[in-house]
Design an enzyme around this catalytic site. Structure first.
Site, PDB file in Angstrom:
ATOM      1  N   CYS A   1      44.385  -9.900 -32.222  1.00 16.78           N
ATOM      2  CA  CYS A   1      45.526  -8.978 -32.232  1.00 16.78           C
ATOM      3  C   CYS A   1      46.854  -9.744 -32.208  1.00 16.78           C
ATOM      4  O   CYS A   1      47.249 -10.331 -33.209  1.00 16.78           O
ATOM      5  CB  CYS A   1      45.403  -7.980 -31.094  1.00 16.78           C
ATOM      6  SG  CYS A   1      46.471  -6.525 -31.323  1.00 16.78           S
TER       7      CYS A   1
ATOM      8  N   HIS B   1      40.601  -5.700 -31.679  1.00 11.09           N
ATOM      9  CA  HIS B   1      40.120  -6.226 -30.394  1.00 11.09           C
ATOM     10  C   HIS B   1      38.586  -6.213 -30.380  1.00 11.09           C
ATOM     11  O   HIS B   1      37.968  -5.236 -29.942  1.00 11.09           O
ATOM     12  CB  HIS B   1      40.659  -5.375 -29.238  1.00 11.09           C
ATOM     13  CG  HIS B   1      42.100  -5.586 -28.949  1.00 11.09           C
ATOM     14  ND1 HIS B   1      42.539  -6.497 -28.010  1.00 11.09           N
ATOM     15  CD2 HIS B   1      43.213  -5.028 -29.493  1.00 11.09           C
ATOM     16  CE1 HIS B   1      43.867  -6.482 -27.978  1.00 11.09           C
ATOM     17  NE2 HIS B   1      44.299  -5.605 -28.860  1.00 11.09           N
TER      18      HIS B   1
ATOM     19  N   GLU C   1      36.596  -7.636 -28.418  1.00  9.52           N
ATOM     20  CA  GLU C   1      36.051  -7.564 -27.063  1.00  9.52           C
ATOM     21  C   GLU C   1      35.813  -6.141 -26.595  1.00  9.52           C
ATOM     22  O   GLU C   1      34.979  -5.894 -25.705  1.00  9.52           O
ATOM     23  CB  GLU C   1      36.974  -8.291 -26.075  1.00  9.52           C
ATOM     24  CG  GLU C   1      38.295  -7.589 -25.771  1.00  9.52           C
ATOM     25  CD  GLU C   1      39.418  -7.912 -26.736  1.00  9.52           C
ATOM     26  OE1 GLU C   1      40.590  -7.631 -26.408  1.00  9.52           O
ATOM     27  OE2 GLU C   1      39.114  -8.449 -27.838  1.00  9.52           O
TER      28      GLU C   1
END
Length: 233
Positions: A112, A207, A209
């Site tokens: 990001c 993102h 994650e």
């Protein structure tokens, strides 16, 4: 086997209730994704001195998400009213980490804001605001088309990924040597890579994650980073 040390620049937070004061933080999901992959995530204090020397003790780097870069960093004359959480020290540190990691070949995953940092570090520019709630990519999960034959396709093992996004800015002009590896349906650049990079490098605008715990394609970004970190020892 000893886990590779993965440097993750900390993010300044104005408050952290459990600590009672301002804090330096990283997203728990990001740390967990690095740990699942076999790495040892280490938050590093943003101070833009001796960056090259400080990075020598690490086996890889994750440049995480965060606030906006100061527009003057990429030559903009003014700042859009939506620009937020700008911190000159954070910018200077992140930009230096990006440059030093790429120069040294240290494996690097940029996420990001991290993608935007790399782009600016290599002379690219950003679109300061994508145009409001109907156009920005905040709290959005959407499909991303991955360009065939890219390192990103090789890493994730898919031609299309479901990407969890939170950003209101995007790449305008790519930096020196950077190739676009993925786009969203609206044309937003969603990934960059650097052919001929000295070390493993991938940058994604989303993102990974957020969904890596349930999406193997997203987790593979972290797994591949850690393998590269092992191989570079």
């Amino acid at each position: 086997m000893t886990r590779p040390l993965i440097a993750i620049p900390a993010r300044f937070a104005a408050t952290a209730s459990a600590l009672r004061y301002a804090a330096e933080v990283n997203a728990r999901a990001l740390l967990e994704a690095v740990w699942r992959a076999g790495g040892e995530p280490v938050g590093i204090h943003p101070v833009d001195t001796d960056v090259a020397r400080r990075l020598t003790r690490f086996d890889g780097v994750v440049l995480p998400g965060g606030g906006d870069l100061a527009p003057h960093r990429y030559g903009a004359a003014g700042a859009h009213r939506s620009v937020y959480d700008v911190d000159d020290l954070q910018d200077a540190f992140d930009l230096e980490v990006a440059r030093r990691a790429l120069e040294s070949g240290l494996p690097l995953l940029a996420v990001c804001r991290g993608l935007q940092v790399v782009n600016v570090a290599l002379g690219g520019t950003l679109e300061q605001d994508m145009g409001g709630p109907e156009l920005e990519h905040r709290h959005v999960v959407h499909p991303v088309e991955i360009r065939r034959g890219t390192l990103l396709e090789q890493t994730m093992g898919v031609a299309k990924a479901e990407a969890s996004c939170y950003h209101h800015q995007r790449v305008d002009l790519p930096g020196r040597g950077l190739d676009i590896a993925a786009r969203a349906a609206d044309g937003t650049v969603e990934a960059l890579e650097l052919p001929g990079a000295r070390g493993w490098f991938t940058a994604v605008q989303w993102h990974p994650e957020d969904t890596a715990h349930e999406d193997p394609a997203q987790q593979r970004l972290f797994d591949t980073l850690i393998r590269a970190a092992h191989d570079g020892r």
